[in-house]
Design a protein around this motif. Structure first.
Motif, PDB file in Angstrom:
ATOM      1  N   LEU A 173       0.848  -1.195   0.000  1.00 10.05           N
ATOM      2  CA  LEU A 173       0.000   0.000   0.000  1.00 10.05           C
ATOM      3  C   LEU A 173       0.881   1.241   0.000  1.00 10.05           C
ATOM      4  O   LEU A 173       1.987   1.236   0.538  1.00 10.05           O
ATOM      5  CB  LEU A 173      -0.880   0.015   1.249  1.00 10.05           C
ATOM      6  N   TYR A 174       0.409   2.309  -0.603  1.00  9.51           N
ATOM      7  CA  TYR A 174       1.108   3.586  -0.509  1.00  9.51           C
ATOM      8  C   TYR A 174       0.087   4.679  -0.210  1.00  9.51           C
ATOM      9  O   TYR A 174      -1.100   4.385  -0.025  1.00  9.51           O
ATOM     10  CB  TYR A 174       1.920   3.876  -1.779  1.00  9.51           C
ATOM     11  N   GLY A 175       0.539   5.928  -0.189  1.00 10.77           N
ATOM     12  CA  GLY A 175      -0.356   7.010   0.212  1.00 10.77           C
ATOM     13  C   GLY A 175      -0.606   6.904   1.706  1.00 10.77           C
ATOM     14  O   GLY A 175       0.316   6.640   2.477  1.00 10.77           O
ATOM     15  N   ASP A 176      -1.857   7.045   2.123  1.00 11.53           N
ATOM     16  CA  ASP A 176      -2.199   6.937   3.553  1.00 11.53           C
ATOM     17  C   ASP A 176      -2.888   5.593   3.788  1.00 11.53           C
ATOM     18  O   ASP A 176      -4.081   5.441   3.518  1.00 11.53           O
ATOM     19  CB  ASP A 176      -3.127   8.095   3.931  1.00 11.53           C
ATOM     20  N   PRO A 177      -2.151   4.601   4.314  1.00 10.42           N
ATOM     21  CA  PRO A 177      -2.724   3.255   4.454  1.00 10.42           C
ATOM     22  C   PRO A 177      -3.888   3.218   5.443  1.00 10.42           C
ATOM     23  O   PRO A 177      -4.666   2.264   5.442  1.00 10.42           O
ATOM     24  CB  PRO A 177      -1.564   2.400   4.976  1.00 10.42           C
ATOM     25  N   ASP A 178      -4.012   4.263   6.295  1.00 12.38           N
ATOM     26  CA  ASP A 178      -5.105   4.274   7.266  1.00 12.38           C
ATOM     27  C   ASP A 178      -6.338   5.001   6.745  1.00 12.38           C
ATOM     28  O   ASP A 178      -7.319   5.173   7.475  1.00 12.38           O
ATOM     29  CB  ASP A 178      -4.636   4.936   8.567  1.00 12.38           C
ATOM     30  N   ALA A 179      -6.285   5.453   5.499  1.00  7.87           N
ATOM     31  CA  ALA A 179      -7.429   6.168   4.928  1.00  7.87           C
ATOM     32  C   ALA A 179      -8.619   5.227   4.788  1.00  7.87           C
ATOM     33  O   ALA A 179      -8.472   4.004   4.845  1.00  7.87           O
ATOM     34  CB  ALA A 179      -7.054   6.752   3.570  1.00  7.87           C
ATOM     35  N   LYS A 180      -9.801   5.818   4.580  1.00  9.39           N
ATOM     36  CA  LYS A 180     -11.001   4.991   4.414  1.00  9.39           C
ATOM     37  C   LYS A 180     -11.187   4.569   2.960  1.00  9.39           C
ATOM     38  O   LYS A 180     -11.949   3.658   2.669  1.00  9.39           O
ATOM     39  CB  LYS A 180     -12.234   5.782   4.869  1.00  9.39           C
ATOM     40  N   THR A 181     -10.504   5.298   2.083  1.00 13.68           N
ATOM     41  CA  THR A 181     -10.685   5.047   0.654  1.00 13.68           C
ATOM     42  C   THR A 181      -9.390   4.538   0.031  1.00 13.68           C
ATOM     43  O   THR A 181      -8.322   5.088   0.289  1.00 13.68           O
ATOM     44  CB  THR A 181     -11.108   6.340  -0.063  1.00 13.68           C
ATOM     45  N   LEU A 182      -9.536   3.484  -0.753  1.00 13.02           N
ATOM     46  CA  LEU A 182      -8.376   2.925  -1.460  1.00 13.02           C
ATOM     47  C   LEU A 182      -8.557   3.163  -2.959  1.00 13.02           C
ATOM     48  O   LEU A 182      -9.623   2.876  -3.512  1.00 13.02           O
ATOM     49  CB  LEU A 182      -8.282   1.420  -1.195  1.00 13.02           C
ATOM     50  N   ILE A 183      -7.512   3.687  -3.581  1.00 15.50           N
ATOM     51  CA  ILE A 183      -7.522   3.818  -5.036  1.00 15.50           C
ATOM     52  C   ILE A 183      -6.686   2.654  -5.579  1.00 15.50           C
ATOM     53  O   ILE A 183      -5.485   2.582  -5.346  1.00 15.50           O
ATOM     54  CB  ILE A 183      -6.922   5.165  -5.499  1.00 15.50           C
ATOM     55  N   LEU A 184      -7.373   1.755  -6.259  1.00 13.87           N
ATOM     56  CA  LEU A 184      -6.727   0.523  -6.720  1.00 13.87           C
ATOM     57  C   LEU A 184      -6.485   0.614  -8.224  1.00 13.87           C
ATOM     58  O   LEU A 184      -7.407   0.903  -8.990  1.00 13.87           O
ATOM     59  CB  LEU A 184      -7.660  -0.659  -6.410  1.00 13.87           C
TER      60      LEU A 184
END
Lengths: 336, 615
Positions: free
Chosen positions: B503-514
């Motif tokens: 994972l990258y960005g903010d792994p604790d975010a609620k939204t994942l961009i896959l």
């Protein structure tokens, strides 16, 4: 390695149940192919049989050799890739009139024009047998089948003239049950360097029984076939009274002495012009049997082989390949 | 007044002109020079499928875009800072990509009434105020080129072909470069006709000198070198990288590489590239059609080589039956699909990711095939090696998805040492002891691969259903079900080869961009920008489209929302929902163009707002 002791016909038998219809011409062909390999004294592990789809294409299962029963019409390109990757192997293609002249017609012609060193055994029974009796690209006009109840309105392909027109370096014709002449043709094909096309007239006793009787019947075959022997005049007939001579761009067929002058009889030459080979291959009465054409030309696989290193240590360095000729370096230690 | 020099971090330059104007060449040489400045860079060529559309027409416009920077970058750039246009048609087609206040260099010599009509301009856009928002430099490149080489006695058409080098000289000056590297490149390329060589060199020099003498721009720019790790680099397109990867894989496995191919845009360059590699042991075969090309590759694999075939969507359709045979025969085969906009002939030079369903399901019967998707031009190299590794170990065809964007785009590639690439063991069966054609390895479930010619192992295979272990023909119902399951289980087991998901960005975010495939750069750019703006999102990129990574669904389930930007109508989203991740939704674009980072950022922000408002 390899097989030291001379192999017998039985050594090429895979020992599984053969599942062609009783009385099928394919049995005779299978037997002759096995006997031919035994008499050639070849190593079993070097013989590779590639087939497409159809009754004939079951043959590889019955050979004690390597075999690959593939998909409809594509045996020739599969065999081509195999021969290019493995020029050390003997590659045989087992195919039929539907497989090679309908769905695989394009591959048939392109394989021939390249002159890849493979041997194509084309079982021509002028019918689709495995799909239970439809007209094939070699069925004559008017042939009544399940798909042509009113008689076929297609003009048939003649396989060997087609092969010659595509640039074939070896074409021959034989009859399924004539073991001796079929074996001679197979031996000549094996010795030839390049694509060999062998049309085998094969009887389908279920869906097209007797389609070649007017050529192969025991009583009439000497009058309806001419056996080609290199360097010998084209004479046929039960009393050897009939002959063939050139007549302009075509052939004149008839009684020696009256229709055709004995002095002008055509001497068979396997390396004659394409036109002469074409004319002989097209003859319908009598039908020419044996090797019609055999000429030496470079093979596609030998040209491919000549252009590449065959030993691992002769191959160019991976490092140089990866770097290419437009690389740059970052860091003090490496020079551009 | 003297010219000022300004240091900038990154810039996007695009050369645009007629297909006959040599824009790909000018852009390519500018990119090569940029690479030598040690900048990070991405390029994006864009050209019509027509070889020479009518001169001056909109359909004939060809362009080359390069994004370069002193910091790491993800994409070829959303908007252009400097646009060079060689005729009115190029202005019409490409102006919308130039950012406001951007620099527009125009070849005034081609701005004639005839060319306005061809481009559909009612009046001269240089005079009607429509370009006031830009910094316009209208220069008669045509006449200046003519003047530079008037004494060489070249035909007018040949003279016009030197315009691109004049323009390249101008841009090299604008970015504070030297011309020596390009001059020596011209020397090395134009060896046959020394007059043409000299004409190109003179025009390059004249274009460069125009800056020194005419000071057409008040500011020159310098983009400092980036801080890439130490090592050897080269600029690589996706098609080159796939070719190199396969050759390396073959060598690492001790297998000859056999490529069967039939020309098709945008895949043909792989045939061209590998055709030059015969000294490395590669056999290339230009077949009579797509079917023959895969058939020949499979024949080579049957013989004990690494068979490879390449095409684009329409050609892949034709290869489907032979892929089914490879599944049944359980032989290694690598199939490269350089996707383009479809269906049918579609838009052959434009990019798309719409062949995923075809790759996953485009065969008759239960015919599972591992599918890998490459993420960037350089990633094509690693993906090709992994595909070959799986194909060889599991005796299976493997599909690699690339696309027009990766095929032609390039980026700097850190050249690996061949010693650092793990060997591949083809594990040929050599002993008749206990041999049976379909007796499987208990771990991988792979069947034995026999190098033809091995004595004592003669056997027959084919497309008919096999009896378990013996490989004999079988119509037994129980056996068929067992074999279908075994083939499925074998391919499902491929996932044990995968590395961990990152994972990258903010792994604790609620939204994942896959993301998957070639959109990695744009999605990475968007995720980074959103996080920097204080909108937390996580990012994840998938290479393994089938079988899916064992951890993928658990990871997706940790997020409230999962959005998949993809260049199709939502194919991967559909697959993931079918696997039970019902909260996945796709962000689709299907314009033959790649995602722009800014567009993605906007769409993600908009979708977040919709979600927050319970929409």
């Amino acid at each position: 390695m390899g097989t030291d002791a001379k192999l017998s016909k039985k050594d090429f038998d895979a020992g599984v149940d053969v599942r062609w219809c009783p009385g099928c011409g394919d049995y005779a062909i299978l037997s002759t192919v096995q006997r031919t390999l035994a008499s050639l004294g070849v190593a079993r592990e070097k013989q590779i049989f590639i087939s497409g789809i159809g009754c004939s294409s079951r043959l590889p299962y019955y050979m004690n050799a390597y075999g690959f029963h593939t998909i409809h019409g594509r045996a020739a390109p599969i065999a081509t890739g195999l021969k290019l990757a493995r020029p050390d192997l003997d590659v045989w293609v087992i195919t039929g009139d539907g497989d090679s002249l309908s769905i695989g017609a394009g591959h048939f012609l392109h394989t021939i024009r390249r002159n890849v060193n493979i041997k194509i055994l084309l079982f021509n029974n002028r019918i689709y047998g495995l799909t239970k009796g439809q007209t094939s690209p070699t069925s004559g006009r008017g042939t009544r089948t399940k798909s042509t109840p009113g008689g076929s309105i297609d003009n048939p392909f003649a396989p060997l003239p087609l092969a010659i027109a595509a640039g074939a370096t070896f074409v021959a014709r034989a009859v399924d049950t004539e073991a001796k002449s079929l074996q001679e043709v197979l031996m000549a094909a094996y010795a030839h360097q390049g694509t060999a096309v062998i049309e085998i007239l094969q009887n389908c006793n279920v869906f097209n029984d007797g389609v070649f009787d007017h050529i192969t019947g025991r009583e009439i075959k000497h009058d309806k076939q001419v056996q080609l022997v290199n360097g010998k005049p084209l004479i046929y007939g039960s009393d050897a009274s009939m002959g063939i001579a050139m007549d302009g761009l075509g052939l004149r067929v008839g009684k020696i002495g009256s229709d055709v002058q004995a002095a002008l009889l055509l001497l068979h030459d396997q390396a004659a012009s394409v036109g002469q080979a074409f004319a002989i291959a097209q003859l319908e009465e009598p039908v020419a049997m044996g090797v019609i054409r055999a000429v030496a030309q470079p093979t596609y696989d030998s040209e491919v082989t000549a252009r590449r290193p065959l030993r691992e240590e002769d191959k160019s360095s991976l490092e140089a390949l990866l770097r290419g000729n437009d690389s740059w370096s970052i860091g003090a230690r490496i020079k551009i | 007044m003297s010219v000022q020099e300004k240091i900038i971090e990154k810039v996007v330059v695009r050369f645009a002109g007629d297909s006959g104007d040599g824009m790909q060449l000018a852009g390519g040489r500018f990119a090569a020079d940029t690479a030598l400045q040690r900048c990070d860079l991405r390029t994006m060529p864009d050209f019509p499928a027509e070889i020479r559309a009518p001169a001056g027409s909109l359909a004939g416009v060809s362009s080359f875009q390069i994004h370069f920077a002193s910091s790491p970058i993800d994409t070829p750039g959303d908007f252009v800072d400097v646009l060079v246009v060689m005729n009115p048609a190029a202005l019409k087609m490409d102006l919308s990509s130039l950012r406001k206040t951007g620099i527009l260099i125009v070849n005034k010599g081609q701005f004639t009434a005839k060319n306005f009509a061809k481009a559909g301009y009612p009046s001269n856009p240089l005079e009607d105020g429509s370009l006031d928002a830009y910094e316009v430099h209208a220069i008669d490149i045509s006449v200046l080129t003519e003047n530079s080489i008037a004494d060489l006695g070249l035909a007018p058409r040949t003279v016009a072909r030197c315009n691109n080098f004049f323009a390249l000289g101008m841009v090299l000056w604008l970015y504070n470069r030297e011309i020596d590297v390009t001059l020596s490149w011209i020397d090395s390329q134009f060896t046959k006709d020394t007059t043409i060589r000299d004409a190109n060199k003179r025009c390059l020099a004249a274009g460069f000198a125009l800056g020194e003498t005419a000071e057409w721009a008040q500011t020159r720019f310098r983009v400092p070198a980036s801080h890439l790790p130490e090592g050897i680099y080269r600029s690589l397109t996706g098609n080159q990288a796939l070719s190199l990867g396969l050759v390396v894989a073959g060598r690492k496995a001790g297998l000859d590489v056999f490529l069967g191919a039939y020309p098709i845009t945008p895949a043909s360059d792989i045939l061209h590239t590998m055709a030059k590699m015969s000294a490395a042991g590669v056999i290339t075969f230009q077949a009579e059609d797509e079917i023959a090309s895969i058939a020949a590759a499979l024949g080579a694999s049957y013989g004990g080589a690494l068979g490879v075939t390449v095409s684009s969507g329409p050609g892949i359709s034709l290869k489907a039956e032979a892929m089914g045979l490879a599944v049944m025969a359980e032989l290694p085969l690598v199939i490269l699909n350089i996707q383009r906009a479809g269906p049918s002939t579609g838009m052959p030079t434009k990019t798309e990711q719409a062949d995923l369903f075809q790759a996953l399901h485009g065969r008759s019967g239960e015919a599972p095939v591992p599918v890998l998707a490459a993420a960037s031009p350089a990633d094509c190299f690693d993906t090709a090696i992994e595909a070959a590794r799986i194909a060889i170990k599991y005796r299976t065809p493997v599909i690699v998805l690339s696309d027009a964007f990766l095929a032609n785009g390039s980026e700097p590639w850190h050249v690996p040492s061949p010693d650092h690439i793990a060997p591949i063991d083809p594990h040929f069966c050599t002993s008749p002891e206990g041999f049976a054609p379909y007796k499987r390895d208990p771990g991988s479930l792979a069947r034995p691969w026999v190098r033809l010619g091995t004595p004592g192992l003669e056997h027959r295979i084919g497309g008919l259903e096999k009896a378990d272990i013996t490989g004999e023909i079988s119509y037994d119902p129980d056996n068929h079900e067992r074999m279908v399951m075994l083939r499925a289980e074998k391919i499902n087991g491929v996932k044990r080869e995968y590395g961990p998901l990152e994972l990258y960005g903010d792994p604790d975010a609620k939204t994942l961009i896959l993301g998957w495939g070639s959109t990695r750069g744009a999605i990475h750019g968007a995720v980074s920008e959103l996080c920097a703006k204080g909108t937390p999102v996580a990012g994840l990129h998938v290479r393994h489209m089938f079988p899916l990574h064992a951890e993928l669904l658990p990871v997706l389930n940790r997020f409230e929302s999962v959005w998949v930007p993809e260049l199709n109508l939502g194919q991967f989203g559909y697959v993931l929902r079918a696997h039970g991740a019902s909260h996945v939704r796709s962000l689709c674009q299907i314009r033959g163009l790649h995602f722009r980072v800014t567009d993605l950022v906007q769409r993600i922000e908009q979708t977040l707002r919709e979600v927050q408002h319970g929409n």
